[in-house]
Scaffold this motif. Structure first.
Motif, PDB file in Angstrom:
ATOM      1  N   LYS A 103       0.882  -1.183  -0.028  1.00 17.77           N
ATOM      2  CA  LYS A 103      -0.058  -0.076  -0.078  1.00 17.77           C
ATOM      3  C   LYS A 103       0.883   1.241   0.014  1.00 17.77           C
ATOM      4  CE  LYS A 103      -4.170  -2.011   2.224  1.00 17.77           C
ATOM      5  NZ  LYS A 103      -4.947  -1.945   3.380  1.00 17.77           N
ATOM      6  N   ALA A 104       1.893   1.128   0.574  1.00 15.75           N
ATOM      7  CA  ALA A 104       2.960   2.351   0.648  1.00 15.75           C
ATOM      8  C   ALA A 104       3.784   2.121  -0.658  1.00 15.75           C
ATOM      9  CB  ALA A 104       3.727   2.500   1.992  1.00 15.75           C
ATOM     10  N   GLY A 105       3.757   1.487  -1.461  1.00 16.70           N
ATOM     11  CA  GLY A 105       4.613   1.169  -2.471  1.00 16.70           C
ATOM     12  C   GLY A 105       6.112   0.453  -2.121  1.00 16.70           C
ATOM     13  N   LEU A 106       6.164  -0.276  -1.118  1.00 18.92           N
ATOM     14  CA  LEU A 106       7.285  -0.830  -0.643  1.00 18.92           C
ATOM     15  C   LEU A 106       7.385  -2.316  -1.162  1.00 18.92           C
ATOM     16  CD1 LEU A 106       8.005   0.749   2.939  1.00 18.92           C
ATOM     17  CD2 LEU A 106       9.057   1.120   0.681  1.00 18.92           C
ATOM     18  N   ASP A 107       7.832  -2.745  -2.340  1.00 16.69           N
ATOM     19  CA  ASP A 107       7.786  -4.011  -2.872  1.00 16.69           C
ATOM     20  C   ASP A 107       9.248  -4.569  -2.474  1.00 16.69           C
ATOM     21  OD1 ASP A 107       9.170  -2.877  -5.000  1.00 16.69           O
ATOM     22  OD2 ASP A 107       7.441  -3.074  -6.428  1.00 16.69           O
ATOM     23  N   PHE A 108       9.261  -5.800  -3.103  1.00 20.42           N
ATOM     24  CA  PHE A 108      10.676  -6.438  -2.896  1.00 20.42           C
ATOM     25  C   PHE A 108      11.681  -5.793  -3.651  1.00 20.42           C
ATOM     26  CE2 PHE A 108       8.257 -10.448  -1.326  1.00 20.42           C
ATOM     27  CZ  PHE A 108       9.396 -10.598  -0.327  1.00 20.42           C
ATOM     28  N   PRO A 109      11.684  -5.256  -4.856  1.00 22.19           N
ATOM     29  CA  PRO A 109      12.465  -4.862  -5.806  1.00 22.19           C
ATOM     30  C   PRO A 109      12.998  -3.275  -5.086  1.00 22.19           C
ATOM     31  CG  PRO A 109      11.072  -5.820  -7.389  1.00 22.19           C
ATOM     32  CD  PRO A 109      10.473  -5.958  -5.581  1.00 22.19           C
ATOM     33  N   LEU A 110      12.123  -2.475  -4.636  1.00 23.04           N
ATOM     34  CA  LEU A 110      12.424  -1.371  -4.235  1.00 23.04           C
ATOM     35  C   LEU A 110      13.201  -1.389  -2.911  1.00 23.04           C
ATOM     36  CD1 LEU A 110      11.920   1.520  -4.313  1.00 23.04           C
ATOM     37  CD2 LEU A 110       9.785   1.587  -3.030  1.00 23.04           C
ATOM     38  N   ILE A 111      12.518  -2.188  -1.990  1.00 20.91           N
ATOM     39  CA  ILE A 111      13.126  -2.362  -0.696  1.00 20.91           C
ATOM     40  C   ILE A 111      14.826  -3.153  -1.028  1.00 20.91           C
ATOM     41  CG2 ILE A 111      13.296  -3.637   1.777  1.00 20.91           C
ATOM     42  CD1 ILE A 111      10.377  -3.401   1.670  1.00 20.91           C
ATOM     43  N   LEU A 112      14.924  -3.835  -1.755  1.00 21.23           N
ATOM     44  CA  LEU A 112      16.096  -4.457  -1.945  1.00 21.23           C
ATOM     45  C   LEU A 112      17.297  -3.553  -2.506  1.00 21.23           C
ATOM     46  CD1 LEU A 112      15.225  -8.177  -3.683  1.00 21.23           C
ATOM     47  CD2 LEU A 112      16.502  -7.721  -1.370  1.00 21.23           C
ATOM     48  N   ARG A 113      16.927  -2.722  -3.543  1.00 18.76           N
ATOM     49  CA  ARG A 113      17.589  -1.808  -3.910  1.00 18.76           C
ATOM     50  C   ARG A 113      18.211  -0.683  -2.883  1.00 18.76           C
ATOM     51  NH1 ARG A 113      13.656  -1.510  -8.005  1.00 18.76           N
ATOM     52  NH2 ARG A 113      14.275  -2.544  -9.793  1.00 18.76           N
ATOM     53  N   ALA A 114      17.271  -0.403  -1.945  1.00 20.01           N
ATOM     54  CA  ALA A 114      17.618   0.697  -0.926  1.00 20.01           C
ATOM     55  C   ALA A 114      18.548  -0.430   0.143  1.00 20.01           C
ATOM     56  CB  ALA A 114      16.569   0.965  -0.091  1.00 20.01           C
ATOM     57  N   LEU A 115      18.177  -1.685   0.356  1.00 17.06           N
ATOM     58  CA  LEU A 115      19.052  -2.355   1.275  1.00 17.06           C
ATOM     59  C   LEU A 115      20.374  -2.587   0.910  1.00 17.06           C
ATOM     60  CD1 LEU A 115      17.290  -5.522   3.166  1.00 17.06           C
ATOM     61  CD2 LEU A 115      19.788  -5.706   2.140  1.00 17.06           C
ATOM     62  N   LEU A 116      20.560  -2.787  -0.507  1.00 19.00           N
ATOM     63  CA  LEU A 116      22.028  -2.997  -0.794  1.00 19.00           C
ATOM     64  C   LEU A 116      23.103  -1.832  -0.652  1.00 19.00           C
ATOM     65  CD1 LEU A 116      21.438  -5.178  -4.081  1.00 19.00           C
ATOM     66  CD2 LEU A 116      22.192  -5.977  -1.843  1.00 19.00           C
ATOM     67  N   ARG A 117      22.248  -0.748  -0.318  1.00 16.24           N
ATOM     68  CA  ARG A 117      23.038   0.513  -0.197  1.00 16.24           C
ATOM     69  C   ARG A 117      23.285   0.925   1.374  1.00 16.24           C
ATOM     70  NH1 ARG A 117      19.492   2.730  -4.514  1.00 16.24           N
ATOM     71  NH2 ARG A 117      18.228   3.377  -2.887  1.00 16.24           N
ATOM     72  N   GLN A 118      22.831  -0.285   2.275  1.00 11.23           N
ATOM     73  CA  GLN A 118      22.969  -0.160   3.579  1.00 11.23           C
ATOM     74  C   GLN A 118      24.355  -1.226   3.906  1.00 11.23           C
ATOM     75  OE1 GLN A 118      21.086   1.350   5.900  1.00 11.23           O
ATOM     76  NE2 GLN A 118      20.441   2.447   4.070  1.00 11.23           N
ATOM     77  N   ASP A 119      25.381  -1.499   3.227  1.00 11.86           N
ATOM     78  CA  ASP A 119      26.494  -2.251   3.224  1.00 11.86           C
ATOM     79  C   ASP A 119      26.206  -3.535   4.006  1.00 11.86           C
ATOM     80  OD1 ASP A 119      29.223  -2.618   3.694  1.00 11.86           O
ATOM     81  OD2 ASP A 119      29.351  -1.693   5.649  1.00 11.86           O
ATOM     82  N   PRO A 120      25.363  -4.201   3.534  1.00 13.59           N
ATOM     83  CA  PRO A 120      24.990  -5.722   3.964  1.00 13.59           C
ATOM     84  C   PRO A 120      26.266  -6.734   3.746  1.00 13.59           C
ATOM     85  CG  PRO A 120      23.792  -5.472   2.135  1.00 13.59           C
ATOM     86  CD  PRO A 120      24.605  -4.187   2.283  1.00 13.59           C
ATOM     87  N   ASP A 121      26.448  -7.745   4.566  1.00 11.27           N
ATOM     88  CA  ASP A 121      27.126  -8.652   4.344  1.00 11.27           C
ATOM     89  C   ASP A 121      26.271  -9.946   4.065  1.00 11.27           C
ATOM     90  OD1 ASP A 121      29.806  -7.632   5.290  1.00 11.27           O
ATOM     91  OD2 ASP A 121      28.582  -7.575   7.099  1.00 11.27           O
ATOM     92  N   ILE A 122      25.182 -10.142   4.468  1.00 13.02           N
ATOM     93  CA  ILE A 122      24.269 -11.231   4.234  1.00 13.02           C
ATOM     94  C   ILE A 122      22.831 -10.617   4.003  1.00 13.02           C
ATOM     95  CG2 ILE A 122      23.318 -13.230   5.039  1.00 13.02           C
ATOM     96  CD1 ILE A 122      25.910 -13.649   6.548  1.00 13.02           C
ATOM     97  N   VAL A 123      22.019 -11.082   3.072  1.00 12.84           N
ATOM     98  CA  VAL A 123      20.994 -10.448   2.737  1.00 12.84           C
ATOM     99  C   VAL A 123      19.867 -11.759   2.660  1.00 12.84           C
ATOM    100  CG1 VAL A 123      19.333  -9.398   0.882  1.00 12.84           C
ATOM    101  CG2 VAL A 123      21.753  -8.718   1.249  1.00 12.84           C
TER     102      VAL A 123
END
Length: 463
Positions: A271-291
């Motif tokens: 409902k807020a427009g937060l789907d898997f691709p959108l969050i994943l793109r943002a998440l990969l800019r959070q310096d993750p080691d494991i996703v």
């Protein structure tokens, strides 16, 4: 009675209105017609809380009034009637105590029946008349925060139930049918055991393959199987084994089924427009080691998962496929080219949950059975049933099929081998499929041959 309580009671009696819920910050009311701004302002001042008001049709309002005053008898031996609120609490409590994963409220011409899904199989619980059905469904919809006036389209919500200081979360889903709304309540936290790899129930050889894959600094690990096959427990156990202060673990889930300390978990919100691709793109800019990706559903999600696995991240995710080989086909159908799969995939895990034979009443079969035409007959066990189990079964056990992506499988992918040719390779490598894992469980007396056929299917047996 306090001034606040007197003001609230006076408002509800005089308007009229129904008090749905009250928390530390707000009061939630249902009315037929909206009160004036002055009345709302006066009630806000008297109660010192925000006032949230929802208007419903008059027929719906009267149904809710009936629901609040209705009484029920859970079974013939009950002497004292229960209110709607107590009856709903009783249903949730019984579901939790019997370790049910789902509660089904199914309408019919005379009312509705309630069934519990226990260990993957539906069991009857009770029947309701028409008035009881309206009362129960209205109560659950109120608790889940969905539109109680809407019964023509499906809705989803969530509610909580607390028992012995433990909070259980249920996801509510409604569906219009010929005789009314069908309601299903799914218990989100269906596993309470230790989230460790050793508790998954994998044989030692398979467990070593999983631990080896998790030690990779980058790559993609996929857990596959139908809904309710235990994929989430496997993923959470894997995440738990990797969780340390030196690593940044991030997940995107729909929904978050269990909160894990030390892991940054994000929930999908369409409902807020937060789907898997959108969050994943943002998440990969959070310096993750494991996703961890809750599920690969489409090409954009699959594409991001593959790219993340190739750029220094260990990625864990799930798919809904029937076997490890089917997972390879599904990913290529999503548009992932074979050479990218070969270079990024590390391990595929296919799994199922089968009911465990009750150790108190299981009975050896008088006749041995040949599980494959080419094999000799083997001893197996039968489900008998006793007061300690459901139809001879108690709890469930997981079966696993693991496909490590080694040089042979990588070469097969790059050369576009068809699925059957890859299956032949697995037989040559003596990698057990789900059916063979099931037969091992049957010969050990863990489950029955009939249960393997029910869960894995005849087609897998014939292949």
């Amino acid at each position: 009675m306090s001034t606040k309580a007197e003001a609230l009671k006076g408002f509800c009696d005089g308007h009229p209105a129904i008090l749905v819920k009250e928390d530390d910050d707000a009061i939630y009311l249902i009315v037929v017609s909206f009160p004036s701004a002055e009345e709302v302002a006066q009630l806000t001042f008297s109660c010192q809380k925000e006032i949230h008001i929802e208007s419903v049709p008059e027929t719906q309002y009267h149904s809710l009034t009936t629901a609040r005053s209705a009484t029920f008898y859970l079974d013939p031996i009950e002497d004292e009637p229960l209110t709607t609120v107590a009856y709903c609490q009783k249903i949730l409590l019984q579901a939790v105590q019997q370790k049910a994963s789902d509660i089904h409220i199914e309408p019919n011409a005379k009312g509705a029946r309630i069934r519990f899904r226990i260990d993957g199989v539906l069991h009857p619980y009770t029947h309701l008349n028409l008035d009881e059905t309206t009362a129960i469904e209205s109560r659950f919809k109120l608790l889940a925060g969905v539109d109680i006036a809407e019964n023509r389209r499906p809705q989803d919500g969530q509610l909580c139930f607390t028992h012995q200081e433990i909070e259980y979360s249920f996801r509510l889903a409604t569906l219009p049918t010929k005789f009314g709304e069908k309601v299903v309540l799914r218990l989100l936290e269906t596993f309470k055991g230790d989230l460790t790899l050793d508790h998954l129930g994998m044989p030692t050889e398979q467990l070593n393959l999983l631990k080896k894959a998790l030690n990779n600094p980058q790559g993609l690990i996929i857990v596959t199987g139908p809904t309710g096959s235990g994929k989430t427990a496997t993923l959470y156990s894997a995440l738990n084994s990797l969780n340390s202060t030196e690593r940044n673990l991030c997940s995107v889930e729909d929904p978050i089924e269990l909160v894990l300390a030390g892991i940054n978990q994000t929930q999908i919100n369409l409902k807020a427009g937060l789907d898997f691709p959108l969050i994943l793109r943002a998440l990969l800019r959070q310096d993750p080691d494991i996703v961890m990706i809750g599920e690969i559903r489409d090409n954009p999600t699959a594409d991001i998962a593959i790219k993340a696995a190739q750029t220094g991240h260990l990625v864990l995710s799930t798919l809904h496929t029937n076997s490890t080989v089917d997972t390879l086909s599904r990913l290529t159908q999503m548009g992932i080219v074979e050479y990218l799969l070969a270079s990024s995939l590390k391990l595929i895990i296919a799994q199922r949950l089968v009911r465990r034979l009750c150790p108190r009443c299981r009975t050896p079969s008088p006749e041995p059975l040949a599980f494959r035409p080419s094999q000799p007959s083997s001893q197996h066990w039968l489900a008998k049933g006793c007061q300690h189990c459901f139809s001879g079964y108690s709890g469930r056990v997981a079966l696993f099929e693991l496909l490590p992506i080694d040089a042979v499988i990588q070469n097969a992918l790059i050369q576009h081998f068809p699925p059957q040719q890859i299956r032949d390779l697995l037989k040559e490598k003596k990698i057990k499929d789900l059916y063979e894992a099931g037969i091992d469980a049957v010969t050990k007396g863990t489950t029955t041959y009939q249960e393997i056929i029910r869960v894995i299917g005849v087609q897998d047996v014939e292949s």
